[in-house]
Design a protein around this motif. Sequence first.
Motif, short mmCIF file in Angstrom:
data_model
loop_
_atom_site.label_atom_id
_atom_site.label_comp_id
_atom_site.label_asym_id
_atom_site.label_seq_id
_atom_site.Cartn_x
_atom_site.Cartn_y
_atom_site.Cartn_z
N SER A 1 -26.35 17.41 10.43
CA SER A 1 -26.74 16.01 10.51
C SER A 1 -25.50 15.16 10.73
O SER A 1 -24.38 15.58 10.41
CB SER A 1 -27.45 15.59 9.21
OG SER A 1 -26.52 15.56 8.14
N LEU A 2 -25.70 13.97 11.26
CA LEU A 2 -24.57 13.07 11.50
C LEU A 2 -23.91 12.71 10.17
O LEU A 2 -22.68 12.59 10.08
CB LEU A 2 -25.04 11.81 12.23
CG LEU A 2 -23.94 10.81 12.61
CD1 LEU A 2 -22.92 11.46 13.54
CD2 LEU A 2 -24.55 9.58 13.27
N LEU A 3 -24.72 12.54 9.13
CA LEU A 3 -24.18 12.20 7.82
C LEU A 3 -23.27 13.32 7.31
O LEU A 3 -22.18 13.05 6.78
CB LEU A 3 -25.34 11.96 6.83
CG LEU A 3 -24.93 11.45 5.44
CD1 LEU A 3 -24.23 10.10 5.55
CD2 LEU A 3 -26.15 11.34 4.53
N ALA A 4 -23.71 14.56 7.46
CA ALA A 4 -22.88 15.69 7.03
C ALA A 4 -21.60 15.77 7.86
O ALA A 4 -20.53 16.09 7.32
CB ALA A 4 -23.68 16.99 7.15
N ASP A 5 -21.70 15.48 9.15
CA ASP A 5 -20.51 15.50 10.00
C ASP A 5 -19.53 14.40 9.59
O ASP A 5 -18.31 14.61 9.62
CB ASP A 5 -20.91 15.33 11.46
CG ASP A 5 -21.38 16.64 12.09
OD1 ASP A 5 -21.07 17.71 11.52
OD2 ASP A 5 -22.03 16.59 13.15
N TYR A 6 -20.04 13.24 9.23
CA TYR A 6 -19.16 12.16 8.76
C TYR A 6 -18.46 12.57 7.46
O TYR A 6 -17.27 12.27 7.26
CB TYR A 6 -19.95 10.88 8.54
CG TYR A 6 -20.21 10.07 9.80
CD1 TYR A 6 -19.52 10.33 10.98
CD2 TYR A 6 -21.13 9.03 9.80
CE1 TYR A 6 -19.74 9.60 12.13
CE2 TYR A 6 -21.37 8.28 10.95
CZ TYR A 6 -20.68 8.58 12.11
OH TYR A 6 -20.91 7.83 13.25
N ALA A 7 -19.19 13.25 6.58
CA ALA A 7 -18.59 13.71 5.32
C ALA A 7 -17.42 14.65 5.61
O ALA A 7 -16.38 14.59 4.94
CB ALA A 7 -19.64 14.40 4.46
N THR A 8 -17.58 15.51 6.60
CA THR A 8 -16.49 16.42 6.99
C THR A 8 -15.38 15.66 7.70
O THR A 8 -14.19 15.90 7.45
CB THR A 8 -17.03 17.53 7.91
OG1 THR A 8 -18.07 18.24 7.23
CG2 THR A 8 -15.92 18.49 8.30
N LEU A 9 -15.75 14.75 8.58
CA LEU A 9 -14.76 13.98 9.33
C LEU A 9 -13.86 13.17 8.40
O LEU A 9 -12.66 13.04 8.62
CB LEU A 9 -15.47 13.04 10.31
CG LEU A 9 -14.59 12.23 11.25
CD1 LEU A 9 -13.91 13.13 12.27
CD2 LEU A 9 -15.43 11.16 11.98
#
Length: 318
Positions: free
Chosen positions: A18-26
């Motif tokens: 999900s985009l939210l999960a990707d932001y958390a990693t970013l």
Amino acid sequence: MATSATTDHVLAPAKPHSLLADYATLFKLRISTMVIITAGAGFYLGSLRSGISPFHAGFLQALIGIAVVTCGSSALNQALERKSDSLMRRTADRPMAAGRISLAHGLILGFAATFLGALYLAYTTNLLTGTLTLLTAIGYVAIYTPLKRVTTINTFIGAFPGALPPLIGWTAARGVIEWPGVALFAILFVWQFPHFMAIGWMYREDYARAGIRLTPNLPNARYAAQSTVVQALFYAVLMIPTSLWLSWFHITGLPYTIVATLLGLWYLYATIRFARILHGSNEADNTALARNLLKTSVLYLPLLMLAMILNAQGRLLF
């Protein structure tokens, strides 16, 4: 333990993100959380030094600004390292390395968060705090990150921006750089080296594959192990007197001194155990020793910060 550098590094197809999960990693939320904890400790101690309650509006404003800048610099770091990240197993699935977030997307988020967060800090706390936070981001992104592919001293240089959050928290509360704030900086500076050495040893083949210059990547395996262990032991020993510096400034009292000494001895013990990599030939055992030191380092720092807070100004709050 990473597999051999000669092994094909292509990974299995990534699972949907999900985009939210990707932001958390970013935004490297786990690292950002540690930054917030250390900055919050600095703010708390600085506020008590000023004789005011730490839990006023400025506390939340400072942590928000520091968190935003930290997230922004993490995004910019991954933008610069997207190609090398794609070559390492532990980072190949990061959103920019895997292509789920574009370079433009990451750069816009990174620059916006970094500079707007610094401006917010300058406005809501003081100019010194905003400037120090921006310089920390610049040091991390523009100096440390490129040096990782150039020289093995990048770890030492990178420890400077890595150690600034508690000093930034102190200046947010006090408005000036003072020796107790420098002591907080020194604690985090010294703490990083056994932590870094454990990570470097665990992932040395991954780093070598990506062209990242760390001591464990050195061609002579024996010398690499010796260099890693010597650095880890030197700073683990130094950690004990460095952590006690706060009591000399009467920022903390005897209970903190006792707890800090015990924690320092625990950190040193884990580092001494890590030194067994000099004699062990079993890679699985060596990796387990490095992982144990890494876990100890991750637990040590918040426990030390908690002891500072609970015994701030010599008050016994536990």
